[in-house]
Design a protein around this motif. Structure first.
Motif, PDB file in Angstrom:
ATOM      1  N   LYS A  45       0.841  -1.200   0.000  1.00  0.00           N
ATOM      2  CA  LYS A  45       0.000   0.000   0.000  1.00  0.00           C
ATOM      3  C   LYS A  45       0.874   1.248   0.000  1.00  0.00           C
ATOM      4  O   LYS A  45       0.539   2.254  -0.600  1.00  0.00           O
ATOM      5  N   GLU A  46       2.004   1.144   0.710  1.00  0.00           N
ATOM      6  CA  GLU A  46       2.913   2.297   0.738  1.00  0.00           C
ATOM      7  C   GLU A  46       3.632   2.453  -0.603  1.00  0.00           C
ATOM      8  O   GLU A  46       3.898   3.557  -1.049  1.00  0.00           O
ATOM      9  N   ALA A  47       3.916   1.306  -1.236  1.00  0.00           N
ATOM     10  CA  ALA A  47       4.710   1.354  -2.475  1.00  0.00           C
ATOM     11  C   ALA A  47       3.926   1.889  -3.663  1.00  0.00           C
ATOM     12  O   ALA A  47       4.508   2.214  -4.691  1.00  0.00           O
ATOM     13  N   ILE A  48       2.619   2.001  -3.526  1.00  0.00           N
ATOM     14  CA  ILE A  48       1.816   2.478  -4.659  1.00  0.00           C
ATOM     15  C   ILE A  48       2.090   3.961  -4.932  1.00  0.00           C
ATOM     16  O   ILE A  48       1.849   4.461  -6.016  1.00  0.00           O
ATOM     17  N   ALA A  49       2.592   4.643  -3.918  1.00  0.00           N
ATOM     18  CA  ALA A  49       2.918   6.066  -4.096  1.00  0.00           C
ATOM     19  C   ALA A  49       4.357   6.311  -3.662  1.00  0.00           C
ATOM     20  O   ALA A  49       4.956   5.479  -2.983  1.00  0.00           O
ATOM     21  N   PHE A  50       4.891   7.411  -4.074  1.00  0.00           N
ATOM     22  CA  PHE A  50       6.247   7.765  -3.645  1.00  0.00           C
ATOM     23  C   PHE A  50       6.304   9.266  -3.365  1.00  0.00           C
ATOM     24  O   PHE A  50       5.360  10.000  -3.692  1.00  0.00           O
ATOM     25  N   ILE A  51       7.383   9.676  -2.757  1.00  0.00           N
ATOM     26  CA  ILE A  51       7.504  11.079  -2.356  1.00  0.00           C
ATOM     27  C   ILE A  51       8.352  11.813  -3.391  1.00  0.00           C
ATOM     28  O   ILE A  51       9.464  11.389  -3.702  1.00  0.00           O
ATOM     29  N   LYS A  52       7.821  12.891  -3.894  1.00  0.00           N
ATOM     30  CA  LYS A  52       8.514  13.633  -4.946  1.00  0.00           C
ATOM     31  C   LYS A  52       8.883  15.016  -4.411  1.00  0.00           C
ATOM     32  O   LYS A  52       7.988  15.754  -3.968  1.00  0.00           O
TER      33      LYS A  52
END
Lengths: 190, 801
Positions: free
Chosen positions: B124-131
């Protein structure tokens, strides 16, 4: 505190249930020219009481008055409250600062201090005006048009206010000074 | 002519072809702007965002059809489809705002993928990342100070589905052509949507919306016919009211009231299928929600479903039908609002903890223990043996905005940013309809009338898009008790809903004296307040409730009364008729009982029992549900699932590599590196060479590029000698890059199962990420070695100084 003048608020509660028409008939003298707020499941209507008849902004008589579940009919002299309780019969209350002659009503008077209040009515002056005289049409995008009984001419950028009077007195038990009643008076351009 | 979809409802698919960010309006930790996540904590496109973006797409089509103008016939069609926008209106607009005929649901990830992701936190965390991002000073062209920010972004490739429905009921009757124009125009809008979400002019949020295969046919039909199309139907609600000039269309017939007949309860089970906003009040730009559904929300549903079989208006006018408020379900029954006479031990006690609760109606205040009143939440049935279950609804908050077209961002001129508090999805409520025997007999003449009440409806605020969808299921009617006995001469009263009473002047009141008079009149006894210095006898709070009357198109008068949970105890003089007590429990007291107000309970065991010695055993935890099946390679979600899985593997590999690199023993075990005094073995120049050559290892085919470096190194004596004091470093590194299993042994502590969602994911990713894993580990170890070497050198220098 705007005023410290003391007045007497007379209230009359019916001893038996009656129809709204009967209640209006009882108070016709005091209520001539009054504004009526009539709540029914389908609509909330505003009307004027003239010659014992409720008319709307088209100048038409209000029909289906037996379906009203609550009514407040008021002018600067007197307010009639009526609440449907069984099959179109309801309790009736009159409020006034002057004594009324009403049979089969329980009278109660109370010394209190009046305080004038006003509430702004939703909407600005609309382009079109209602057919009947003595009405002003207000409009607001969120609700559409709203016809309000008001004898005064409404200019653009002016607003209509609901004038009311609050009555303050010391409560019986603890002695706190509180608003014990509020009476609707009129719709005015302020 | 293409066919309209069945029931005028259809699904669209939104494929995100770049990374995307639909912001939640807040951040967390170091993240300034988090993405909007749904009830399963997965990214989604809220219906409000989708509605706005689809309207924008349709407006683009309208501008083209209206010859580039911002008003015209086709803009009227857009307002017909999506409704008027009073927030954007200027000046005194006389027509009431038109409702939308289209309702658009939120867009969610595919169900298979959702199920798989829900069970795996790491994924669930890996579906998004910090940009990271920074503001650029337009004058200097360089980064502005204090403007570094971090935004969460969802990975590209997601496919989301949203349901769209068309409802022409406010305009009925509507001809077939109107329906076809609306459908075709919406399809044209979907074609014109290219981007959505935040930063969509900077590369984020590129998308493609696909519908059914007939879209092109519809667009061709539209192209061929649009010039013959006229204005949309007008909204004539006001006109019909003027013509009718009456307050009620259908006059209720008087119903004979028989006070002695049996009352029946028809239990309703209500499940929220989307968040639900039941407006309580508006504070600034936040709409607060109630934590229950008032009975009035079901009246329209009853009219539609059983209005043909029963004179419902008449029943309502004579209080012959009661619809109780829907409160949270506890053990299959409606939760009751926590009575105010319950107090919990301030530290470590209370209903939520299941111990140290005092009923101050029957228990004196304990000495030396500080108590706190129990507020909020609902309690279940009480059995005298343990404390009742206690549930509260945790209301969620979602932030939305109104975008001003000209600047394409939310501004205060058009409403800006606002928030809705909402009852969460999948909450189960219980309510009941109560009717007397005479009405039930009338209804029983219609076959399966209960089943007619089953169904899905939309209630509350913002119900045309992402809020307010509920499912109602009806259970068999049960007769209510006809007798309620009174033990002793104490009568306790518990308000199960808000109670509205009026004083002698018909003014809403919260004076307990008025309540006493009402009860005395109903029960034909004398009631006095219990006089006891040790015990409480009256715990009441006032409550006001504002709401909007949809049919009126106006707010309705404020409801002022006592709050649910209020309770009191009376001393009774005289004999109470048990039938009358039961009747009052069934019918309630005061105003608006049909809407759920005025529900009361007499002498409930919870108000008459001592509670301080009781505790509550925690209910057994639910057994774990079976793990979801891995996503098959032929699934349409496979590609995106693998993308997320790969990102999760990368994160695990990086984390594990850093953990390994921090340990000198492991560095020596894996690469043979050593530090002696202030000397590195091998030298840092050799390790620099190793890092350079390892960077060339992009796939198993590149192994020879690394091994040839070893071969060359071994042939050169002065380079080879630099590895002499390592722990067989050269061979260890060679083995690492030539044996494809070694690297995974070093990473054996990673729980791959916790991030596995695709079929064959583990073996495929081991092959795919092998070279990357080797590079990551070698690089991390060399860096770790360098850091420790520098520390050792610093220490020696300090000692020498």
């Amino acid at each position: 505190m705007n005023s410290t003048i003391e007045t007497t608020l007379y209230s009359y509660a019916s001893n038996y249930l009656m129809t709204l028409e009967a209640a209006i008939a009882i108070g016709r003298e005091s209520l001539e020219g009054a504004i009526a707020l009539l709540y029914s499941p389908q609509t909330c209507q505003i009307a004027i009481l003239k010659n014992s008849q409720l008319t709307n902004s088209s100048g038409s008589r209000i029909l289906g008055i037996q379906d009203v579940f609550e009514a407040r009919i008021f002018n600067s002299n007197c307010e009639l409250r009526w609440l449907n309780q069984t099959n179109g019969n309801g309790k009736t209350v009159f409020l006034s600062e002057s004594q009324l002659s009403l049979e089969a009503f329980t009278e109660k008077n109370q010394k209190c201090e009046p305080l004038s209040q006003q509430y702004i009515v939703w909407g600005e002056k609309a382009k079109n005006q209602p057919k009947a005289e003595g009405w002003q049409r207000l409009a607001e995008a969120r609700i559409g048009k709203l016809d309000i009984p008001c004898e005064q001419t409404l200019e653009k950028h002016q607003r209509i206010y609901l004038k009311t009077k609050e009555y303050l007195a010391a409560e019986d038990q603890c002695g706190n000074y509180a608003v014990i009643e509020e009476r609707l008076l009129n719709m005015e351009v302020a | 002519m293409p066919q309209l979809p069945q029931n005028l409802s259809f699904t669209i698919q939104i494929k995100m072809t770049s990374d995307w960010h639909v912001g939640s309006g807040n951040g967390y930790g170091e993240v300034d702007s988090a993405v909007q996540r749904d009830h399963d904590n997965l990214p989604y496109i809220p219906a409000k965002t989708l509605t706005g973006i689809l309207r924008d797409g349709c407006e683009q089509a309208a501008i083209a059809l209206d010859g580039g103008k911002k008003t015209g016939q086709w803009h009227n069609w857009i307002n017909f489809i999506f409704g008027d926008q009073p927030a954007l209106a200027e000046g005194a607009i006389e027509p009431a705002p038109r409702p939308a005929v289209v309702s658009i649901g939120s867009a969610y990830l595919d169900n298979d993928l959702r199920d798989a992701l829900k069970a795996k936190k790491g994924l669930k965390e890996a579906i998004a990342f910090i940009k990271p991002g920074v503001a650029i000073d337009p004058k200097t062209g360089s980064a502005e100070p204090q403007c570094l920010r971090f935004e969460e972004v969802v990975r590209m490739g997601a496919v989301l589905n949203a349901d769209i429905g068309l409802d022409f009921s406010p305009y009925e009757p509507v001809d077939q052509t109107t329906k076809e124009i609306v459908y075709a125009l919406i399809l044209a809008g979907t074609k014109l949507v290219e981007r959505l979400g935040g930063k969509r002019r900077r590369g984020n949020g590129n998308c493609e919306i696909t519908t059914d295969a007939s879209r092109d046919k519809w667009l061709r039909w539209f192209k061929d016919n649009y010039s013959d199309i006229e204005e949309p139907p007008s909204f004539n609600k006001e006109e019909s009211a003027d013509e009718d000039n009456s307050l009620l269309v259908q006059n209720p017939q008087p119903i004979t009231v028989n006070n002695t007949e049996t009352w029946w309860r028809i239990p309703l089970r209500i499940k929220t299928l989307s968040p639900v906003v039941i407006p309580k009040r508006t504070v600034g730009n936040v709409v607060e929600s109630l934590d229950y559904i008032p009975g009035r929300y079901f009246i329209g549903h009853l009219h539609r479903k059983i209005g043909q079989s029963l004179d419902l208006n008449g029943a309502i006018a004579t209080n012959q039908i009661i619809i109780t408020n829907a409160t949270v379900e506890i053990a299959g029954r409606a939760g009751k609002p926590t009575p105010f006479c319950l107090f919990g031990k301030k530290l470590g006690g209370g209903l939520s903890k299941g111990k140290s609760v005092y009923n101050r109606f029957v228990e004196a205040e304990p000495k030396g223990i500080q108590l706190k009143g129990e507020r909020g939440g609902y309690v279940g049935a009480f059995d005298d043996e343990q404390l009742p279950d206690h549930h509260s609804i945790k209301l969620g908050v979602n932030t939305h905005n109104t975008v001003q077209d000209e600047v394409q961002r939310p501004t205060s001129d058009v409403g800006g940013v606002y928030s809705y508090q909402a009852i969460p999805i999948n909450t189960i409520f219980r309510a009941e309809i109560r009717i007397p025997q005479s009405l039930k007999t009338e209804l029983d003449q219609t076959q399966d009338w209960q089943n007619k009440l089953d169904g899905i409806l939309r209630i509350g605020q913002s119900k045309k898009d992402q809020y307010g969808k509920i499912k109602i299921s009806v259970e068999r009617p049960e007769a209510l008790p006809t007798q309620k006995s009174l033990k002793g001469n104490l009568l306790s009263l518990w308000f199960l809903s808000d109670v509205l009473l009026r004083d002698e002047r018909l003014q809403p009141t919260t004076d307990p004296e008025v309540l006493r008079q009402v009860l005395e009149k109903e029960l034909q006894v004398t009631l006095t307040k219990r006089d006891d210095d040790e015990l409480m006898s009256l715990m009441m709070r006032s409550q006001r409730n504002e709401s909007w009357q949809v049919r009126w198109g106006l707010p309705r008068p404020t409801m002022l009364g006592w709050q649910a949970g209020s309770c009191l105890v009376y001393q009774v003089e005289g004999d109470i008729n048990p039938q009358k007590l039961a009747e009052l429990e069934a019918k309630g007291i005061g105003d608006r009982r049909v809407e759920g107000y005025g529900q009361i309970s007499f002498n409930d065991p919870l108000l008459t029992a001592e509670l301080s010695k009781l505790e509550r055993e925690d209910s057994k935890s639910q057994p774990d549900s079976s793990p979801p099946q891995p996503i098959a390679s032929n699934s349409k979600s496979f590609e995106y699932a693998r993308l997320i899985e790969t990102a999760a593997w990368r994160k695990k590999i990086q984390d594990m590599a850093l953990a390994i690199a921090a340990d000198p023993e492991k560095r020596e075990e894996i690469l043979g590196l050593r530090i002696t005094d202030d000397q590195s073995h091998p030298s840092m120049s050799q390790l620099g060479g190793l890092r350079s050559v390892i960077r060339n290892l992009q796939s198993p085919q590149d192994i020879s590029k690394v091994t040839s470096w070893f071969d060359a190194l071994k042939k050169t004596a002065n380079r080879r000698e630099k590895w002499d004091k390592t722990d067989d470093g050269l061979d260890k590194i060679r083995t690492l890059v030539t044996n494809d299993q070694i690297i995974w042994r070093h990473f054996s502590d990673i729980n791959w199962q916790s991030i596995k969602i695709t079929e064959d994911g583990k073996s495929s990713l081991k092959t795919e990420l092998w070279a990357e894993a080797v590079r990551t580990l070698v690089d991390a170890i060399v860096r770790g070695h360098k850091r420790d070497l520098e520390k050792a050198q610093d220490n020696i220098r300090e000692e020498a100084a």
